[in-house]
Scaffold this motif. Structure first.
Motif, PDB file in Angstrom:
ATOM      1  N   ALA A  95       0.833  -1.209   0.000  1.00 18.05           N
ATOM      2  CA  ALA A  95       0.000   0.000   0.000  1.00 18.05           C
ATOM      3  C   ALA A  95       0.861   1.249   0.000  1.00 18.05           C
ATOM      4  O   ALA A  95       0.519   2.258  -0.652  1.00 18.05           O
ATOM      5  CB  ALA A  95      -0.929  -0.005   1.212  1.00 18.05           C
ATOM      6  N   TRP A 142      -6.440  14.474  -1.538  1.00 23.96           N
ATOM      7  CA  TRP A 142      -6.060  13.191  -2.140  1.00 23.96           C
ATOM      8  C   TRP A 142      -5.639  12.186  -1.083  1.00 23.96           C
ATOM      9  O   TRP A 142      -6.064  11.024  -1.097  1.00 23.96           O
ATOM     10  CB  TRP A 142      -4.941  13.410  -3.151  1.00 23.96           C
ATOM     11  CG  TRP A 142      -4.449  12.145  -3.772  1.00 23.96           C
ATOM     12  CD1 TRP A 142      -5.071  11.397  -4.726  1.00 23.96           C
ATOM     13  CD2 TRP A 142      -3.220  11.478  -3.481  1.00 23.96           C
ATOM     14  NE1 TRP A 142      -4.312  10.307  -5.042  1.00 23.96           N
ATOM     15  CE2 TRP A 142      -3.169  10.322  -4.306  1.00 23.96           C
ATOM     16  CE3 TRP A 142      -2.157  11.746  -2.632  1.00 23.96           C
ATOM     17  CZ2 TRP A 142      -2.096   9.448  -4.270  1.00 23.96           C
ATOM     18  CZ3 TRP A 142      -1.087  10.869  -2.602  1.00 23.96           C
ATOM     19  CH2 TRP A 142      -1.065   9.730  -3.412  1.00 23.96           C
ATOM     20  N   ARG A 199      -8.585  10.801   0.834  1.00 24.42           N
ATOM     21  CA  ARG A 199      -9.277   9.733   0.102  1.00 24.42           C
ATOM     22  C   ARG A 199      -8.475   8.435   0.131  1.00 24.42           C
ATOM     23  O   ARG A 199      -9.048   7.341   0.258  1.00 24.42           O
ATOM     24  CB  ARG A 199      -9.524  10.167  -1.347  1.00 24.42           C
ATOM     25  CG  ARG A 199     -10.582  11.247  -1.492  1.00 24.42           C
ATOM     26  CD  ARG A 199     -10.972  11.417  -2.957  1.00 24.42           C
ATOM     27  NE  ARG A 199      -9.862  11.868  -3.767  1.00 24.42           N
ATOM     28  CZ  ARG A 199      -9.578  13.138  -4.019  1.00 24.42           C
ATOM     29  NH1 ARG A 199     -10.363  14.097  -3.516  1.00 24.42           N
ATOM     30  NH2 ARG A 199      -8.561  13.477  -4.772  1.00 24.42           N
ATOM     31  N   GLU A 200      -7.151   8.546   0.018  1.00 25.11           N
ATOM     32  CA  GLU A 200      -6.312   7.351   0.048  1.00 25.11           C
ATOM     33  C   GLU A 200      -6.377   6.656   1.406  1.00 25.11           C
ATOM     34  O   GLU A 200      -6.410   5.432   1.484  1.00 25.11           O
ATOM     35  CB  GLU A 200      -4.861   7.718  -0.286  1.00 25.11           C
ATOM     36  CG  GLU A 200      -4.626   8.048  -1.747  1.00 25.11           C
ATOM     37  CD  GLU A 200      -4.928   6.859  -2.635  1.00 25.11           C
ATOM     38  OE1 GLU A 200      -4.305   5.798  -2.450  1.00 25.11           O
ATOM     39  OE2 GLU A 200      -5.808   6.994  -3.506  1.00 25.11           O
ATOM     40  N   ARG A 201      -6.408   7.445   2.473  1.00 24.88           N
ATOM     41  CA  ARG A 201      -6.492   6.849   3.807  1.00 24.88           C
ATOM     42  C   ARG A 201      -7.833   6.140   4.008  1.00 24.88           C
ATOM     43  O   ARG A 201      -7.889   5.073   4.616  1.00 24.88           O
ATOM     44  CB  ARG A 201      -6.292   7.907   4.889  1.00 24.88           C
ATOM     45  CG  ARG A 201      -4.904   8.511   4.892  1.00 24.88           C
ATOM     46  CD  ARG A 201      -4.721   9.502   6.031  1.00 24.88           C
ATOM     47  NE  ARG A 201      -4.478   8.814   7.296  1.00 24.88           N
ATOM     48  CZ  ARG A 201      -5.266   8.893   8.360  1.00 24.88           C
ATOM     49  NH1 ARG A 201      -6.373   9.601   8.314  1.00 24.88           N
ATOM     50  NH2 ARG A 201      -4.959   8.250   9.471  1.00 24.88           N
ATOM     51  N   GLU A 202      -8.908   6.724   3.518  1.00 31.28           N
ATOM     52  CA  GLU A 202     -10.215   6.065   3.589  1.00 31.28           C
ATOM     53  C   GLU A 202     -10.205   4.755   2.808  1.00 31.28           C
ATOM     54  O   GLU A 202     -10.756   3.740   3.258  1.00 31.28           O
ATOM     55  CB  GLU A 202     -11.305   6.997   3.049  1.00 31.28           C
ATOM     56  CG  GLU A 202     -11.615   8.198   3.940  1.00 31.28           C
ATOM     57  CD  GLU A 202     -12.424   7.825   5.172  1.00 31.28           C
ATOM     58  OE1 GLU A 202     -12.836   6.655   5.288  1.00 31.28           O
ATOM     59  OE2 GLU A 202     -12.652   8.719   6.019  1.00 31.28           O
ATOM     60  N   ARG A 203      -9.580   4.786   1.650  1.00 29.57           N
ATOM     61  CA  ARG A 203      -9.504   3.573   0.836  1.00 29.57           C
ATOM     62  C   ARG A 203      -8.693   2.503   1.561  1.00 29.57           C
ATOM     63  O   ARG A 203      -9.078   1.323   1.592  1.00 29.57           O
ATOM     64  CB  ARG A 203      -8.879   3.891  -0.520  1.00 29.57           C
ATOM     65  CG  ARG A 203      -8.802   2.699  -1.473  1.00 29.57           C
ATOM     66  CD  ARG A 203      -8.032   3.061  -2.729  1.00 29.57           C
ATOM     67  NE  ARG A 203      -6.661   3.423  -2.422  1.00 29.57           N
ATOM     68  CZ  ARG A 203      -5.688   2.539  -2.212  1.00 29.57           C
ATOM     69  NH1 ARG A 203      -5.954   1.234  -2.260  1.00 29.57           N
ATOM     70  NH2 ARG A 203      -4.465   2.947  -1.941  1.00 29.57           N
ATOM     71  N   MET A 204      -7.553   2.887   2.151  1.00 29.55           N
ATOM     72  CA  MET A 204      -6.728   1.935   2.884  1.00 29.55           C
ATOM     73  C   MET A 204      -7.503   1.315   4.048  1.00 29.55           C
ATOM     74  O   MET A 204      -7.437   0.103   4.273  1.00 29.55           O
ATOM     75  CB  MET A 204      -5.475   2.632   3.421  1.00 29.55           C
ATOM     76  CG  MET A 204      -4.453   3.008   2.390  1.00 29.55           C
ATOM     77  SD  MET A 204      -3.074   3.876   3.180  1.00 29.55           S
ATOM     78  CE  MET A 204      -2.096   4.332   1.747  1.00 29.55           C
ATOM     79  N   TRP A 205      -8.220   2.160   4.785  1.00 30.04           N
ATOM     80  CA  TRP A 205      -8.936   1.642   5.956  1.00 30.04           C
ATOM     81  C   TRP A 205      -9.947   0.582   5.549  1.00 30.04           C
ATOM     82  O   TRP A 205     -10.090  -0.442   6.234  1.00 30.04           O
ATOM     83  CB  TRP A 205      -9.621   2.798   6.686  1.00 30.04           C
ATOM     84  CG  TRP A 205     -10.362   2.340   7.901  1.00 30.04           C
ATOM     85  CD1 TRP A 205     -11.693   2.086   8.019  1.00 30.04           C
ATOM     86  CD2 TRP A 205      -9.782   2.039   9.175  1.00 30.04           C
ATOM     87  NE1 TRP A 205     -11.997   1.660   9.288  1.00 30.04           N
ATOM     88  CE2 TRP A 205     -10.845   1.622  10.014  1.00 30.04           C
ATOM     89  CE3 TRP A 205      -8.488   2.106   9.694  1.00 30.04           C
ATOM     90  CZ2 TRP A 205     -10.632   1.256  11.339  1.00 30.04           C
ATOM     91  CZ3 TRP A 205      -8.279   1.734  11.013  1.00 30.04           C
ATOM     92  CH2 TRP A 205      -9.348   1.316  11.823  1.00 30.04           C
ATOM     93  N   LYS A 206     -10.638   0.819   4.457  1.00 32.42           N
ATOM     94  CA  LYS A 206     -11.625  -0.156   3.994  1.00 32.42           C
ATOM     95  C   LYS A 206     -10.961  -1.443   3.515  1.00 32.42           C
ATOM     96  O   LYS A 206     -11.614  -2.497   3.490  1.00 32.42           O
ATOM     97  CB  LYS A 206     -12.461   0.446   2.871  1.00 32.42           C
ATOM     98  CG  LYS A 206     -13.342   1.601   3.328  1.00 32.42           C
ATOM     99  CD  LYS A 206     -14.108   2.203   2.156  1.00 32.42           C
ATOM    100  CE  LYS A 206     -14.973   3.370   2.613  1.00 32.42           C
ATOM    101  NZ  LYS A 206     -15.692   4.008   1.482  1.00 32.42           N
ATOM    102  N   MET A 207      -9.691  -1.368   3.146  1.00 28.22           N
ATOM    103  CA  MET A 207      -8.983  -2.540   2.638  1.00 28.22           C
ATOM    104  C   MET A 207      -8.369  -3.390   3.740  1.00 28.22           C
ATOM    105  O   MET A 207      -7.973  -4.533   3.488  1.00 28.22           O
ATOM    106  CB  MET A 207      -7.887  -2.102   1.671  1.00 28.22           C
ATOM    107  CG  MET A 207      -8.385  -1.510   0.361  1.00 28.22           C
ATOM    108  SD  MET A 207      -9.285  -2.724  -0.625  1.00 28.22           S
ATOM    109  CE  MET A 207      -7.957  -3.882  -0.994  1.00 28.22           C
TER     110      MET A 207
END
Length: 412
Positions: A293, A392, A395-403
């Motif tokens: 990541a 940006w 948004r990337e941190r939100e995406r990481m958390w969901k992953m």
């Protein structure tokens, strides 16, 4: 809700330091303190003493949880609690059903009532204490004390530190075992503050840990218990919501802390805790995914034509392009240092990259007027770049958390 509950036979606990930041300080050690062991472990020791012809200690009355008008005596280890059947039955579906069973008549040859056909849990109606039947519980006396106190006075949870975790984990185990649903819900909600299932909750948790580390010194914070203990507890009481943050937290330790650090000063390594082989595999796969990541994040930043990173003047503002290149280089060095030590924290890296700490295009202080109106226009444009970068990375941190559940192969 499970109808019955059986803890694992061994419970070794670690009071770990707050996981190292990126880069982690050298010389960081993890402290280990005594923590609650499972009731089965306590009972196995008692059984072993009886087998070895060692007479058990004489039971003693609890100084506080001994009510003169109580209707039943609970015995846990060598401690006696005189409490009220009505109070237990009101909160616990298990005790409600148990006390609803028909009582034996006076001429019954069997002196006990078998609870739920489990011969290990019996109500003794012949050897009464102060006129009350005795129910032997094969749980730690400390856990029973905390459970009963919470039932009578309400739960009094603390700050989610290791000492609080010792109390809450014991209450949660017994609340699960004896079907005290309301208390189980409250205990899980309390633990979720330190082991949240939202990024907002995680950031609040980390802010507390950073503040504590600033006061205690690098590597000296022990505001939270070991994430390995939390994983073990979550598996025991079927609380999967605690797992993603606990697995992510433990993945931030470097490999020597997880597998090799094992001495008298620092205590046993995490690998010596009773994590299952499947969870150790999840940990290894999750650490690999978190490293990937970070590389993905850096590669995205390295794209100068990325429309979300250079605002509205990607092809005209050379200073911003230069500053972004320097930021990418620093992030790369940061990642390589962490990867060498087996320590990664992609959420933290993304947060740091998105902070407005870099004055893009600014050659001097804000009060410098040598550049006149032209410099003011550049500063305005660079503020646009900083805002774009912050959005940006958010948004990337939100995406990481969901992953995270996918990284660690968790079914949540």
């Amino acid at each position: 809700m499970q109808a019955s509950y059986y803890p694992t036979p061994i419970m070794i606990s670690a009071n770990g330091h707050y996981p190292p930041r990126s880069p982690p300080p050298y010389g960081l050690s993890r402290r280990f303190t005594h923590s609650p062991r499972s009731s089965v472990d306590r009972q196995s020791q008692t059984a072993a003493s009886v087998i070895g012809d060692i007479a058990p200690a004489e039971p003693s009355k609890h100084t506080d949880l001994w009510f003169s008008d109580g209707s039943i005596v609970l015995r846990a280890e060598d401690t006696l609690f005189r409490v009220h059947k009505s109070q237990l039955a009101r909160h616990s579906a298990f005790f409600h059903d148990l006390f609803s069973l028909p009582q034996p008549s006076a001429d019954t040859s069997s002196p006990t009532i078998v609870a739920n056909r489990n011969p290990a849990l019996q109500i003794d109606t012949t050897n009464e204490i102060d006129g009350c039947p005795v129910l032997r519980l094969y749980d730690a006396a400390e856990d029973v004390e905390n459970l009963l106190t919470a039932l009578y006075d309400g739960p009094n949870f603390g700050k989610n530190d290791p000492a609080d975790f010792r109390m809450v984990s014991g209450i949660l185990r017994l609340a699960t075992k004896y079907l005290v649903d309301s208390l189980r819900t409250k205990a899980l909600a309390h633990l979720s503050r330190a082991w949240p299932n939202s990024l907002k909750g995680w950031d609040a948790r980390e802010d507390l840990a950073r503040a504590d580390e600033m006061q205690s010194g690098p590597g000296m914070s022990n505001i939270y218990p070991s994430p390995a203990d939390v994983i073990i507890l979550a598996r025991e009481v079927n609380a999967p919501s605690l797992l993603p943050s606990a697995f992510y937290d433990i993945s931030r330790y470097h490999y020597t802390q997880i597998f090799e650090q094992d001495d008298e000063e620092n205590g046993p390594s995490i690998a010596r805790l009773p994590l299952s082989n499947a969870d150790l595999q999840r940990l290894a796969l999750g650490k690999e995914a978190s490293q990937h990541a970070i590389t993905t994040l850096i590669r995205s930043m390295g794209s100068h034509s990325h429309p979300h990173l250079l605002g509205h003047h990607a092809h005209t503002h050379r200073s911003c392009r230069r500053d972004f290149s320097e930021l990418v280089a620093l992030a790369t060095q940061h990642y390589l240092f962490d990867r060498e030590r087996g320590c990664t924290d992609p959420l933290y890296v993304a947060e740091e990259l998105g902070q407005p700490l870099y004055d893009f295009g600014q050659a001097s202080g804000a009060d410098d007027t040598r550049f006149g109106d032209r410099r003011g226009a550049e500063v305005s444009e660079c503020e646009a770049c900083a805002r774009a970068l912050a959005m940006w990375t958010t948004r990337e941190r939100e995406r990481m958390w969901k992953m995270i559940p996918l990284w660690f192969r968790l079914d949540v």
